[in-house]
Design an enzyme around this catalytic site. Structure first.
Site, PDB file in Angstrom:
ATOM      1  N   SER B  36       6.064 -19.919   5.039  1.00 37.18           N
ATOM      2  CA  SER B  36       6.107 -18.847   4.050  1.00 37.18           C
ATOM      3  C   SER B  36       7.512 -18.258   3.944  1.00 37.18           C
ATOM      4  CB  SER B  36       5.130 -17.729   4.431  1.00 37.18           C
ATOM      5  OG  SER B  36       3.816 -18.221   4.507  1.00 37.18           O
ATOM      6  N   HIS B  73       4.451 -11.198   6.315  1.00 36.49           N
ATOM      7  CA  HIS B  73       4.359 -12.289   7.294  1.00 36.49           C
ATOM      8  C   HIS B  73       5.570 -13.214   7.228  1.00 36.49           C
ATOM      9  CE1 HIS B  73       2.388 -13.564   3.565  1.00 36.49           C
ATOM     10  NE2 HIS B  73       2.650 -14.805   3.882  1.00 36.49           N
ATOM     11  N   GLY B 119       2.555  -6.192   6.094  1.00 36.19           N
ATOM     12  CA  GLY B 119       1.733  -7.130   6.867  1.00 36.19           C
ATOM     13  C   GLY B 119       0.280  -7.022   6.456  1.00 36.19           C
ATOM     14  N   LYS B 242       6.004 -24.205  -0.644  1.00 42.15           N
ATOM     15  CA  LYS B 242       5.839 -23.699   0.713  1.00 42.15           C
ATOM     16  C   LYS B 242       6.448 -24.732   1.662  1.00 42.15           C
ATOM     17  CE  LYS B 242       2.284 -21.117   3.241  1.00 42.15           C
ATOM     18  NZ  LYS B 242       0.991 -20.445   3.034  1.00 42.15           N
ATOM     19  N   SER B 338      -9.092  19.818 -10.146  1.00 42.10           N
ATOM     20  CA  SER B 338     -10.146  20.031  -9.147  1.00 42.10           C
ATOM     21  C   SER B 338      -9.563  20.311  -7.758  1.00 42.10           C
ATOM     22  CB  SER B 338     -11.059  18.797  -9.053  1.00 42.10           C
ATOM     23  OG  SER B 338     -11.849  18.666 -10.215  1.00 42.10           O
ATOM     24  N   GLU B 359      -6.035   5.777  -5.954  1.00 43.26           N
ATOM     25  CA  GLU B 359      -5.716   6.461  -4.711  1.00 43.26           C
ATOM     26  C   GLU B 359      -4.803   5.626  -3.823  1.00 43.26           C
ATOM     27  OE1 GLU B 359      -8.739   5.900  -5.957  1.00 43.26           O
ATOM     28  OE2 GLU B 359      -9.352   7.898  -6.614  1.00 43.26           O
ATOM     29  N   HIS B 408     -13.374  19.024  -1.920  1.00 47.55           N
ATOM     30  CA  HIS B 408     -14.784  18.700  -2.156  1.00 47.55           C
ATOM     31  C   HIS B 408     -15.422  18.047  -0.948  1.00 47.55           C
ATOM     32  CE1 HIS B 408     -13.198  19.512  -6.097  1.00 47.55           C
ATOM     33  NE2 HIS B 408     -14.413  19.564  -6.599  1.00 47.55           N
ATOM     34  N   GLN B 420     -19.624  11.921  -4.282  1.00 44.62           N
ATOM     35  CA  GLN B 420     -18.451  12.809  -4.331  1.00 44.62           C
ATOM     36  C   GLN B 420     -18.259  13.605  -3.043  1.00 44.62           C
ATOM     37  OE1 GLN B 420     -17.113  12.603  -7.820  1.00 44.62           O
ATOM     38  NE2 GLN B 420     -18.689  11.036  -7.661  1.00 44.62           N
TER      39      GLN B 420
END
Lengths: 616, 616
Positions: B36, B73, B119, B242, B338, B359, B408, B420
């Site tokens: 790699s 890697h 990684g 590769k 919120s 997120e 929350h 939630q």
């Protein structure tokens, strides 16, 4: 092909009712998402009356289409559809979000017409892809999977994991309906009404795209018909107005997740032209039953004598399950030669599914496949299951039965370093509702636990080890979930209890045997069932050894075996505990497994030293 | 524009050395990923000698370019580059993967030229986007961010979260180099050498795409030059082999993560035509310094008297921090109205970043921004931080300083239902190396803790509550991290210790006041610092109350406050504990907050009943 006037009248009438009921139930609740329901009401009206082939009296009919609301917050619309289908009545509709009601804030499968819980955005689509994959490749079922996707949630990478897989697998039975209403929770979405951008993205991921006006019933009707007969998965990209149908809501910011008060609702219902809600006819699924599965055969496990890695025993047990049972499926995240899940291909290659390096979709597809009755095992490095924690959490809310395996646990993996070491997986998996957490130390035990997992309800997890470990148990031994094993000691003269699991059992044996040479007897317990824990068995040992207790785990100190044991003991009222808790407290590096176990202070010498300190 | 012959000679020579050193160090280690590394050696030779503007003697120079290996890697190649740049010597190169070496199996920032640990695949790209975003929008820095992406890892959704954000923000300083070597760990990748498909995908996400032969130095050279001057982020899609350069490795399956033995290495080095390794000149960054930040001012927090949700106090404290400090940045996942993170925009709108509902990239960008010195706060619903757990775990390995807020929390959110509700976040965040876990119960306390977090190293987390809660503390009170507060009782006649945090403190107060009416005094402790926990303070209370202890938490029983307290007490040798642990044991539904607290058995009446049972 265009819809007849009668048909369009029907759609119009149903969409009007869905709008009215979305408002009525959310206003009655005083919370919920009416505007996100209104944007998709036309899309769902046409689907329910014209295209969804579903027998609401027989939700277990495997010929039924599937409808998954990835945008689960549009639950008023979901329940309004159930009302329109006659599955629930008006009184129940108005229990929405109330304590004791089945109609929760976001859909869950306590309702028989709901496949999976949604509400954490970005999950419904990849789960739907799993349902579609099982339908097309395993069941050869006639069902279509319809998934309603919010535009905001296309920001979630998991959505693209789903699109990618369906495109790669050519799932013609999968249709995404993207409700492009332009407004997210706190303002415009990234792409707003750029339907061309949505189309370019899904096409690049191997889907057909059909852009429609999401309020034009004829266009929608035509798109659904094309989607069902398409030669690729199809995304219907529907330009819509959030709050459509009510003048003071349409495309207005500040209305996300807000309900109308009584006066506003009255005005809205007048604008919509609401009539008393009634039952609409839903198309029936075709007469179809899946081919019956062959009778299960006894599972013939290998009998291990020579040292073997528990991850290898996992793979070989999967292979044995594959030969014995036709309902078991295996999912890999492109590491099946490391987790040894690839062994399953030797007995059931047609039930092995490559998910590539995408752990979220691996868990999602597992959840999707159990919806239609399969028994999925999904595996990757334990560290990388953290990538899918939200999916695992939601799977528990979905009352899903899935089995997860995490290999390469702890510092004992050696040279690869901390990015590949699971050191939080026990904490993570213990804190899943109703979960089962297993951590075998030898190959015979691992194999037996894998077979047991096939019949464990809920979310079960097995942690496996990279290194070869000695065989401690006979191939005929039983390892009940919730049990433990005494590996050393057991007599009244044991001085200290040592609780270990997995790799540390072997360190514990070395320590116990070394201590025995100097006359110090310890009782070494293999706590292979971390949850449920055999707290009573451990408590007996701790009482027998005067409260002296060493816990050794290849995990951070928080939330793992140590917390489980101590909380279990204290809950049972065990007192006088004098504890040494050996766990990984510093960030590990690379090195040989033995070097890293010693560096972490969880090696045999550390266990022996802890025992000596306790009896000093 | 084409490279001169001299320049091409230089590239060829460097690429040859990078190949040789990748093999030499991995063969010496006996593990690692030489093949790699070989596929990307030409790409990196051209980058290091021709385009990466980096002063290896001054890694803290903010004018330096950034190089992030998302495919971590390929660490042999990374370290071979450092060897070629003269940053490490040959002897150190050969310590690769050995215990005690800085050259770990996957790169970590214990090396000063590494920004972040990689990684866990799919993370380097979105983190790089964070570094680029800070460079372009905050620092106006001259640096370019180069990120080396593996083809396999493009299956991870987080990669597309990264592409999407960079496209949306128009980050011209961000270049992705996709090493399309066709082979994943256990076989061909999904797209193999379909470079057109890669190009279509990145273009659909707002990037320019340049397809090159990844072993043609002139093409690569030209692509890098175009990328640096492009008007959009650029992905260089490099078709590679590769194992390139060694006949028995090139495009051969079965060589992923495998090293060459001594004989194979000898043959490989002969084929490569290896010469003694030497130091190459790396282009210098321009002379540039960022505009100095204004001096920090005192943080002026609001003084709360009236009931307020701690999430609102979080937002207002962020606003106060924004006014006082120019290094604080705030990231939102499309729920800032919120979490109340939106309040930060009132004082520092230019340092507020909308990540939309993604997120993973929110945490990734936070990690990226702290690389160049910013102090990020990232917030969403606590339940949805589970989506980013792998990123949080890796952030700890990156030695990143980031602050997370989850709103929350628990069943007390009410009607929205379990999808939630965060009920595992304390377990998840405790099991992060070096983490700090805070859970305030009133607005003054929340505000003080938010300010403290700005200076806490590592990963810190604050859990906030949806509902308004009464003010218990004065605005001038201090809440040291690691502390606790006695809220009720404190005298020698206290009968039972009640440990609570957040919402359950308020239930505990109601219970204590009710019990007091019947003459039963309890000592109620607010354990706002869940990690580090004030185990000594709690131990004193438990001893004072004869071991009688009630713990009440709005969380699953596993891994949260209960485990933390019990383990803390037992570690201190506290004995004679008689415990009632009140936690959420059944799957919650929708309902009013008070109904759900009672249904879970963590309400005032349940605490009072537990106390009464202990003294019965």
């Amino acid at each position: 092909m265009s819809a007849s006037a009668t048909r369009l009248d029907l759609y119009r009438s149903l969409a009007r009712q869905l709008r009215a009921d979305s408002i009525r139930c959310s206003t009655a609740a005083g919370s919920g998402h009416p505007t996100s329901s209104l944007s998709a009401a036309d899309l769902m009206g046409v689907l329910l009356a014209g295209h969804l082939r579903y027998d609401f009296r027989r939700p277990d009919n495997l010929a039924n289409d599937h409808l998954i609301f990835s945008k689960g917050h549009a639950s008023p619309l979901v329940y309004a559809m159930f009302r329109a289908a006659g599955a629930i009545d008006d009184a129940e509709l108005l229990t929405f979000r109330k304590f004791g009601s089945r109609l929760e804030g976001h859909p869950t499968p306590i309702l028989p017409w709901i496949d999976v819980a949604t509400g954490s955005l970005g999950q419904g689509l990849p789960i739907a892809v799993g349902v579609a994959l099982a339908g097309q490749r395993l069941l050869k079922a006639p069902y279509q999977v319809w998934v309603v996707v919010g535009d905001s949630e296309t920001a979630e990478g998991s959505i693209w994991e789903g699109f990618d897989l369906a495109g790669h697998e050519g799932l013609t039975n999968c249709t995404a309906i993207i409700d492009v209403n332009r407004l997210g929770q706190r303002g415009p979405t990234e792409l707003e009404w750029n339907t061309d951008a949505y189309a370019a993205r899904v096409q690049a991921f191997g889907w057909d795209a059909i852009v429609v006006d999401g309020h034009d019933h004829a266009q929608i009707d035509d798109a659904y018909a094309r989607a069902r007969s398409a030669s690729r998965p199809t995304a219907i990209i529907a330009r819509t107005l959030k709050g459509k149908g009510v003048s003071f809501l349409e495309d207005k910011p500040g209305w996300h997740g807000k309900t109308l008060d009584a006066d506003q609702a009255k005005q809205a219902l007048a604008e919509i032209g609401a009539e008393p809600s009634r039952v609409f006819e839903v198309p029936s699924p075709p007469e179809w039953r899946p081919a019956p599965l062959p009778q299960p055969k006894p599972v013939e496990l290998k009998r291990y004598v020579e040292p073997l890695a528990t991850r290898k025993a996992y793979g070989e047990a999967l292979a044995a399950l594959g030969a014995a049972r036709a309902d078991v499926v295996v999912l890999d995240a492109e590491v099946s030669n490391s987790t040894h899940a690839e062994d399953f291909k030797k007995t059931a290659a047609d039930r092995f599914f490559e998910m590539y390096i995408a752990e979220q979709r691996m868990v999602a597809v597992a959840v999707g496949m159990q919806v239609v009755g399969f028994v999925p095992f999904a595996s990757t490095f334990a560290a990388f299951l953290t990538r899918a924690y939200d999916f695992i959490r939601m799977a528990a809310i979905s009352r899903a039965n899935i089995r997860l395996s995490g290999s390469h646990a702890g510092v004992s993996i050696g040279e690869d370093g901390p990015s590949q070491m699971a050191l939080e997986d026990l904490a993570m998996m213990r804190a899943v509702h109703g979960s089962t957490v297993l951590y075998p130390c030898d190959a015979n035990q691992a194999a037996k636990l894998v077979v047991a997992m096939a019949d464990v309800p809920g979310i079960s997890y097995i942690r496996t080890t990279r290194e070869k470990t000695a065989i401690l148990y006979g191939a005929d031994d039983d390892f009940p979930i919730g049990g433990s094993r005494v590996v050393r000691g057991g007599g009244s003269d044991d001085r200290v209890t040592v609780v270990a699991a997995g790799i540390t059992v072997h360190e514990g044996i070395k320590a116990a045997d070394e201590l025995a040479k100097s006359g110090v007897k310890v009782r070494l317990i293999d706590a292979y069932s971390v949850k449920p824990l055999d707290a009573r068995g451990i408590a007996d040992a701790v009482r027998d050894t005067g409260g002296r207790l060493v816990i050794a785990e290849d995990h951070w100190p928080e939330g793992g075996l140590g917390d489980a044991v101590v909380s279990g003991l204290v809950a049972l009222g065990v007192n006088g505990i004098v504890l040494r808790h050996l766990a990984v407290r510093d960030m590990p590096t690379s090195g040989k497994p033995a070097e890293l176990l010693e560096a972490a202070g969880i090696a045999a010498r550390d266990i022996a030293a802890a025992v000596r300190a306790l009896i000093a």
